[in-house]
Design a protein around this motif. Structure first.
Motif, short mmCIF file in Angstrom:
data_model
loop_
_atom_site.label_atom_id
_atom_site.label_comp_id
_atom_site.label_asym_id
_atom_site.label_seq_id
_atom_site.Cartn_x
_atom_site.Cartn_y
_atom_site.Cartn_z
N MET A 22 8.26 -3.82 -1.95
CA MET A 22 7.81 -2.65 -2.71
C MET A 22 7.81 -1.41 -1.82
N MET A 23 8.44 -0.34 -2.30
CA MET A 23 8.39 0.91 -1.54
C MET A 23 6.92 1.33 -1.37
N ARG A 24 6.58 1.82 -0.19
CA ARG A 24 5.22 2.22 0.21
C ARG A 24 4.25 1.04 0.15
N GLN A 25 4.77 -0.17 0.41
CA GLN A 25 3.93 -1.38 0.32
C GLN A 25 2.84 -1.42 1.40
N ALA A 26 3.06 -0.72 2.52
CA ALA A 26 2.05 -0.67 3.57
C ALA A 26 1.23 0.58 3.30
N GLY A 27 0.13 0.43 2.55
CA GLY A 27 -0.58 1.65 2.20
C GLY A 27 -1.86 1.47 1.41
N PRO A 31 -7.14 -2.84 0.60
CA PRO A 31 -8.43 -2.59 1.26
C PRO A 31 -8.32 -2.71 2.79
N GLU A 32 -7.44 -3.60 3.26
CA GLU A 32 -7.27 -3.79 4.71
C GLU A 32 -6.68 -2.54 5.35
N TYR A 33 -5.85 -1.80 4.60
CA TYR A 33 -5.29 -0.53 5.10
C TYR A 33 -6.38 0.55 5.10
N ILE A 34 -7.13 0.63 4.01
CA ILE A 34 -8.20 1.64 3.89
C ILE A 34 -9.18 1.49 5.06
N ALA A 35 -9.48 0.24 5.43
CA ALA A 35 -10.42 0.01 6.54
C ALA A 35 -9.89 0.66 7.82
N LEU A 36 -8.59 0.55 8.07
CA LEU A 36 -8.02 1.17 9.27
C LEU A 36 -7.94 2.69 9.12
N ARG A 37 -7.64 3.15 7.88
CA ARG A 37 -7.53 4.59 7.64
C ARG A 37 -8.85 5.29 7.93
N ASN A 38 -9.97 4.59 7.62
CA ASN A 38 -11.26 5.21 7.85
C ASN A 38 -11.61 5.34 9.33
N ARG A 39 -10.88 4.63 10.17
CA ARG A 39 -11.20 4.65 11.61
C ARG A 39 -10.25 5.49 12.44
N PHE A 42 -4.04 9.77 10.53
CA PHE A 42 -2.76 9.29 10.03
C PHE A 42 -1.72 9.17 11.14
N PHE A 43 -1.51 10.24 11.91
CA PHE A 43 -0.47 10.18 12.94
C PHE A 43 -0.90 9.30 14.12
N GLU A 44 -2.22 9.12 14.28
CA GLU A 44 -2.70 8.16 15.28
C GLU A 44 -2.25 6.74 14.89
N ARG A 45 -2.33 6.46 13.58
CA ARG A 45 -1.87 5.15 13.10
C ARG A 45 -0.36 4.99 13.32
N CYS A 46 0.38 6.10 13.10
CA CYS A 46 1.84 6.03 13.29
C CYS A 46 2.20 5.87 14.76
N GLN A 47 1.44 6.54 15.64
CA GLN A 47 1.83 6.64 17.05
C GLN A 47 1.30 5.51 17.92
N LEU A 51 -1.40 -0.48 15.93
CA LEU A 51 -1.87 -0.16 14.57
C LEU A 51 -0.71 -0.17 13.58
N ALA A 52 0.41 0.46 13.97
CA ALA A 52 1.59 0.49 13.09
C ALA A 52 2.03 -0.94 12.80
N CYS A 53 1.95 -1.81 13.80
CA CYS A 53 2.35 -3.21 13.65
C CYS A 53 1.40 -3.91 12.68
N GLU A 54 0.11 -3.74 12.89
CA GLU A 54 -0.86 -4.40 12.01
C GLU A 54 -0.66 -3.98 10.55
N ILE A 55 -0.46 -2.67 10.31
CA ILE A 55 -0.30 -2.17 8.93
C ILE A 55 1.02 -2.66 8.33
#
Ligand code: CP3
Length: 344
Positions: A22-27, A31-39, A42-47, A51-55
């Motif tokens: 699914m396009m944009r399936q990592a997002g 709930p597991e993504y939201i948990a990381l987003r709250n911590r 956005f670009f910290e997750r990308c860089q 984190l990029a691997c986990e997501i």
């Protein structure tokens, strides 16, 4: 590779069943993504490769899709070219100093991608290690036209009228920007493949805003260069939302796959694209908000209409944040359990 259905479908090789992702399936529907987003930002997750691997792995583990897609964003390319990009919660991307004139062009370059985007290649190497051959990894980039839209408009838009006005009033500048994005993207995708991406996708999310002649000048001629440079190194899928009129021309680029939105009927897409390209799509993302039995019925109809060969099941655009996880899983499971011999 334990599950290489996606790669076989892109080659036109026989498959036991249709692959699905699914396009944009990592997002944001997870709930597991939201948990990381709250911590993390956005670009910290990308860089941050870990984190990029986990997501990236979340939808493989939680939903059971047949491919992983790198967690990143198309806007890391304008960032690497020299523009500031912010991601503002509930608002989307903002580029505070967009390109509007020839002076602004001095602020962007064709960067050394190894230097500016090394974190993406580090993430790809880590993801490949963690996937350990379970499913293929898809890399991606934004198409030059779609990136120009953000680089000139400076934010999301329904019409991207400022970006279009720039192209229509200063065409020479527009083509210089498009060529710089193209050159950056070719280097970027080649490095993604070298780092381990098994296939790549080009997202032309705003291709459908252009009429057919403008689509050829402002989008397709640049995507053609990218496909030509990349297609012999890894299979490439071109997804130009709303540009169904150009499916024949996009197939003629030699891209192994073409992404479809939900407004083009399967039979028409096949007729326009011919038989040498794999089609990918095209379930209406909002249909995942239907009751599960409706999702199951309509997914089966979609599979019947596309047929088993040269086909990858997907949505017609990115998954919406308000889709319940069990509805996303119902979409994927229905594709996996569909028996063409029973239904044909
Ligand atoms: O597909 C995947 O799961 C991989 C990750 C991915 C993201 N963006 C992560 C992301 C991919 C492939 C993209 C591509 C992308 N980014 C496109 C092309 C595809 C499309 O949907 O048309 C575009 C146009 C963008 C630009 C962008 N990034 C927008 C417009 C937004 C905000 C609105 C939105 O859709 O969320 C983003 C932010 C973004 N990129 C998020 C994610 C998970 C959400 C922000 C957050 O989680 O904080």
């Amino acid at each position: 590779m334990m599950n290489d259905l996606l790669l076989r479908a892109l080659k036109g090789a026989p498959v036991e069943r249709v692959p699905v992702w699914m396009m944009r399936q990592a997002g944001r529907y997870l709930p597991e993504y939201i948990a990381l987003r709250n911590r993390y930002g956005f670009f910290e997750r990308c860089q941050t490769p870990a984190l990029a691997c986990e997501i990236t792995l979340q939808p493989v583990d939680i939903i059971g899709v047949d491919a992983a897609i790198l967690f990143s964003d198309i806007l890391v390319v304008p960032q690497a070219m020299g523009l500031e990009v912010q991601l503002i919660e509930n608002k989307g991307p903002v580029l505070p100093d967009p390109i509007r004139n020839d002076k602004d062009l001095q602020r962007i370059t064709v960067p050394d991608v190894q230097d500016r985007l090394h974190y993406v290649f580090d993430a790809i190497r880590l993801i490949k290690q963690e996937l350990n051959g379970r499913v293929p990894l898809i890399g991606f980039a934004g198409a030059p036209w779609t990136l120009l839209c953000y680089m000139v408009q400076g934010k999301g838009s329904k019409t991207f009228d400022e970006a279009k006005a720039f192209c229509y009033t200063q065409p020479e500048l527009a083509h210089r920007v498009l060529q710089m994005i193209t050159d950056t993207t070719i280097g970027y995708l080649k490095e993604q493949i070298r780092a381990g991406a098994d296939a790549v996708q080009l997202f032309d999310s705003w291709g459908g805003l252009l009429g057919p002649a403008d689509f050829e000048h402002l989008s397709l001629q640049y995507m053609r260069q990218i496909v030509a440079a990349v297609k012999d190194e890894a299979p490439i899928v071109v997804f130009a939302k709303g540009a169904w009129h150009a499916l024949g021309a996009m197939a003629a680029t030699g891209a192994q796959g073409l992404g479809l939105d939900w407004c083009v009927p399967p039979e028409m897409a096949r007729q326009l694209a011919g038989n040498k390209t794999t089609l990918q799509g095209n379930f209406d993302p909002a249909k995942l908000l239907s009751p599960i039995p409706v999702i199951q019925k309509e997914v089966k109809q979609m599979l019947h209409d596309f047929g088993r060969e040269r086909y990858i099941a997907n949505l017609g655009h990115g998954i919406l944040p308000n889709v319940p996880v069990d509805h996303a899983r119902a979409f994927v499971d229905t594709v996996k359990n569909y028996d063409f011999n029973k239904h044909d």
